[in-house]
Enzyme design. Structure first.
Site, PDB file in Angstrom:
ATOM      1  CB  SER A  72      83.811 142.857 100.547  1.00  0.00           C
ATOM      2  OG  SER A  72      83.338 142.040  99.504  1.00  0.00           O
ATOM      3  CE1 TYR A  82      80.066 140.638 104.327  1.00  0.00           C
ATOM      4  CE2 TYR A  82      79.769 140.623 101.947  1.00  0.00           C
ATOM      5  CZ  TYR A  82      80.598 140.580 103.049  1.00  0.00           C
ATOM      6  OH  TYR A  82      81.951 140.495 102.875  1.00  0.00           O
ATOM      7  CE  LYS A  85      82.626 143.168 105.209  1.00  0.00           C
ATOM      8  NZ  LYS A  85      83.410 143.173 106.461  1.00  0.00           N
ATOM      9  N   GLY A 101      71.813 137.470  92.033  1.00  0.00           N
ATOM     10  CA  GLY A 101      72.776 138.437  92.575  1.00  0.00           C
ATOM     11  C   GLY A 101      74.206 138.217  92.119  1.00  0.00           C
TER      12      GLY A 101
END
Ligand code: UFG
Length: 356
Positions: free
Chosen positions: A141, A166, A170, A312
Site C-alpha cells: 500500500s 494496518y 504492510k 492521520g
C-alpha cells in the site's frame, strides 16, 4: 524440490490467490481467468462473500465445476488449509491479498491485525517454500510512504513509519518478504503498492461490498447516492490543495487487477529478485472532484458537509507511475469519471452489495 517457474503459458500456470473473493482479489481473478491462467482462490470469507466467486464465474462463462477456478475455504493462519492448497494443486505463484485492511479498526485491534496479517503471511510463505513455490506478488500500500509531504511518491523514496497497525503490517511484510529473498535468492518477490482502488467491473456484477458504515470515501459516496446514507462528511477543507480537500490517486480496480497480470508476466522474464512497483494513475483528485464526478455518474446531487480533518490523513498522495510503465509495460487506462460510472453501476445493480 524444484522451484516453480512462471516461464510457461498461462494455461499451464496455476496461481494461488489468497483473498480472491475480496474487492481487488475478485477483479484480479477475472483478469487472470480471461488470460487463461488457472486460479485457486483461498479465502475464509471473513470480509467477503462466496457470491463474488459465483459472479466471477458468470463474467468468465465458467460453470461451477470448471477446473480453471477452484476454491479452498479457510484462513491463511490455518496451516492445514494452506497445505491442502499446495498438495491438491501444483501452484506456480501466489498473489497474496488476504488480510485485514481497515485503518481505524487496526488502531482498536492491533493484536488481531498483527496476528492475521503477519502470522498468516508467515504460514503461507513457509508452506509455499516447503512445496518449492518461491514466487509471490504481495498486496502492499501507498501507506508505507508515510507522511513525507513530498509527492509524487517514488519507489525509491525512503519509507516513513506508518501511523497505524494496518500500515505497519504492510511495511513489516514488505521487509519480511525482502529478507526472505536476501536469505535465499530463489525467491521472486514483487511488492505492489496500491494507491486508492475504486470503481467496479463494467458488468456491474462484482464490486466493493464493505460491511457496515464504509470507512473509505468511494463506498460512502455511493451509499449516499443510493440513499442508504444521508450525506458525505468531507474531512477537512483547509488542506494546502486546489480546493482545500484531501487529494488522492484513485485507480480503477480493473486497471489495478491488470497490473497484477503484468507483474506475473514480468516475473516470468525475471525469475528471482525483489522489486517494488507503485500502481496508481499519477493523477491526484480531491474529495470534491470525486463527489462531483459521482454526481455526473448517478445523475443527481450527492449531499455533503464539510467536517473537521480526520486524524492521520495527509493532504496529498499520488504515485509516480514511471517504473510500472517502463518495466511492467503497464499504465492505468480509466479516468475518474469512468471509475465513478462503474462504481455507480455496481451500486445501483446491487444496492445491498452481495446480500439479497
Ligand atoms: N474522506 C472524506 N470522507 C469520508 C471518507 C474519506 O472526506 O467519509 C477523505 C479522506 O479524508 C481522504 C480521502 O477522502 O482525503 C480518501 O480517504 P479514504 O479513506 O477513501 O482513503 P485513504 O487515502 O485514507 O486510505 C487509502 C486506503 C488505505 C491505504 C491508504 C494508502 O483505504 O488502506 O489509502 O494511501 F492505506
Amino acid at each position: 524440490m524444484s522451484n516453480a517457474s512462471l516461464a510457461k503459458a498461462p494455461q499451464e500456470t496455476t496461481v494461488l490467490v489468497t483473498g480472491g473473493a475480496g474487492f481487488i482479489g475478485s477483479h484480479t481473478v477475472v483478469e487472470l481467468l480471461e488470460r487463461g491462467y488457472n486460479v485457486v482462490v483461498l479465502d475464509d470469507f471473513s470480509n467477503s462473500s462466496p457470491k463474488a466467486l459465483d459472479r466471477v464465474r458468470e463474467i468468465c462463462s465458467l460453470d461451477a465445476t470448471d477446473p480453471q477456478l477452484s476454491l479452498i475455504e479457510g484462513s491463511i493462519l490455518d496451516r492445514d488449509t494452506v497445505e491442502e492448497a499446495f498438495t491438491r494443486f501444483n501452484i506456480d505463484t501466489i498473489i497474496h491479498f488476504a488480510g485485514f485492511k481497515a485503518v481505524g479498526e487496526s488502531v482498536e485491534k492491533p493484536l488481531e491485525y498483527y496476528w492475521n496479517n503477519i502470522a498468516g503471511t508467515l504460514v503461507l510463505a513457509n508452506v509455499a517454500r516447503a512445496h518449492g513455490c518461491k514466487n509471490i506478488v504481495f498486496s502492499s500500500s501507498a501507506t508505507v510512504y508515510g507522511e513525507t509531504g513530498k509527492v509524487p511518491f517514488e519507489e525509491t523514496d525512503k519509507r516513513e513509519s506508518p501511523t497505524n497497525p494496518y500500515g505497519q503490517t504492510k511495511a513489516m511484510l514488505e521487509q519480511i518478504l525482502t529478507d526472505l529473498y536476501v536469505s535465499d535468492d530463489e525467491w521472486n518477490v514483487v511488492l505492489l503498492r496500491y494507491f486508492n482502488p475504486i470503481g467496479a467491473h463494467p458488468s456491474g456484477l462484482i464490486g466493493e461490498d464493505p460491511q457496515g458504515i464504509p470507512n473509505n470515501l468511494l463506498p460512502y459516496v455511493a451509499q449516499v447516492a443510493i440513499g442508504t446514507l444521508d450525506e458525505v462528511g468531507v474531512f477537512g477543507d483547509d488542506y494546502p490543495t486546489q480546493d482545500g480537500t484531501g487529494v488522492r490517486d484513485y485507480i480503477h480496480v480493473v486497471d489495478l487487477a491488470r497490473g497484477h497480470v503484468a507483474a506475473l508476466e514480468w516475473m516470468a522474464a525475471h525469475p528471482s529478485g525483489v522489486e517494488i512497483f507503485n500502481l496508481g494513475t499519477g493523477r491526484g483528485s480531491s474529495v470534491l472532484d470525486v463527489i462531483h464526478s459521482f454526481e455526473k455518474a448517478c445523475g443527481h446531487a450527492v449531499p455533503y458537509k464539510i467536517k473537521p480533518r480526520r486524524a492521520g490523513d495527509i493532504a496529498e498522495c499520488f504515485a509516480s507511475c514511471d517504473k510500472a510503465r517502463d518495466e511492467l509495460g503497464w499504465v492505468a487506462e480509466y479516468d475518474l469519471d469512468r471509475m465513478c460510472e462503474d462504481s455507480w453501476r455496481w451500486q445501483s445493480m446491487n444496492p445491498h452489495g452481495y446480500d439479497d
